[in-house]
Design a protein around this motif. Structure first.
Motif, short mmCIF file in Angstrom:
data_model
loop_
_atom_site.label_atom_id
_atom_site.label_comp_id
_atom_site.label_asym_id
_atom_site.label_seq_id
_atom_site.Cartn_x
_atom_site.Cartn_y
_atom_site.Cartn_z
N LEU A 16 8.72 -10.26 -8.47
CA LEU A 16 9.85 -10.89 -7.77
C LEU A 16 10.02 -10.35 -6.35
CD1 LEU A 16 12.47 -11.07 -10.66
CD2 LEU A 16 10.96 -12.87 -9.82
N ASP A 47 11.03 -12.61 -3.30
CA ASP A 47 11.08 -13.96 -3.85
C ASP A 47 12.44 -14.59 -3.53
OD1 ASP A 47 10.95 -16.31 -5.31
OD2 ASP A 47 10.04 -15.37 -7.07
N HIS A 54 13.11 -17.70 -3.02
CA HIS A 54 13.36 -18.95 -3.76
C HIS A 54 14.03 -18.66 -5.10
CE1 HIS A 54 12.95 -22.96 -5.33
NE2 HIS A 54 12.35 -22.45 -6.41
N THR A 55 13.46 -17.73 -5.87
CA THR A 55 14.06 -17.38 -7.16
C THR A 55 15.47 -16.82 -6.95
OG1 THR A 55 11.91 -16.99 -8.19
CG2 THR A 55 13.83 -15.94 -9.23
N LEU A 57 14.08 -13.93 -17.68
CA LEU A 57 14.83 -13.48 -16.51
C LEU A 57 16.20 -13.07 -17.02
CD1 LEU A 57 14.03 -16.12 -13.73
CD2 LEU A 57 13.17 -13.79 -13.91
N LYS A 63 12.77 -9.46 -14.46
CA LYS A 63 11.77 -10.31 -15.12
C LYS A 63 11.03 -9.45 -16.11
CE LYS A 63 7.93 -13.43 -14.18
NZ LYS A 63 7.11 -14.06 -13.12
#
Length: 101
Positions: A32, A35, A37-38, A82, A95
């Protein structure tokens, strides 16, 4: 950032983590790392979940000492998990490997 991430590296089967606030990603690592976007998707899920009030049981899902957050944790399952925890003004996302039954 060490205080923000204390213990996240020691979570069993952890593949990565995010620490998020309304201002964006505060810390990240593993799968992650960086990240955005996540992080954005998770924050939208948290905002959406905050709008839900289950009749008669909303207090059951409130974090102790918090009047704004109707839940403390949520999990998203796929080939991985998650795990999302809200604490104070921060959202912690880990994660992990998903143990299939």
């Amino acid at each position: 950032t060490a205080a923000l991430t204390a213990g996240l590296d020691r979570i069993p089967d952890q593949l990565g983590y995010l620490v998020i606030s309304e201002d964006g990603v505060l810390a990240s690592a593993g799968e992650l790392e960086n990240d955005e976007h996540t992080a954005s998707v998770i924050m939208q899920m948290v905002r959406t979940a905050n709008r839900f009030r289950l009749s008669g049981s909303a207090d059951h899902f409130r974090s102790p000492g918090s009047e704004d957050v109707p839940f403390k944790r949520m999990s998203v399952l796929e080939d991985f998990v998650l795990a999302v925890t809200v604490s104070g003004q921060k959202v912690f996302v880990v994660k992990r490997q998903h143990a299939h039954p």
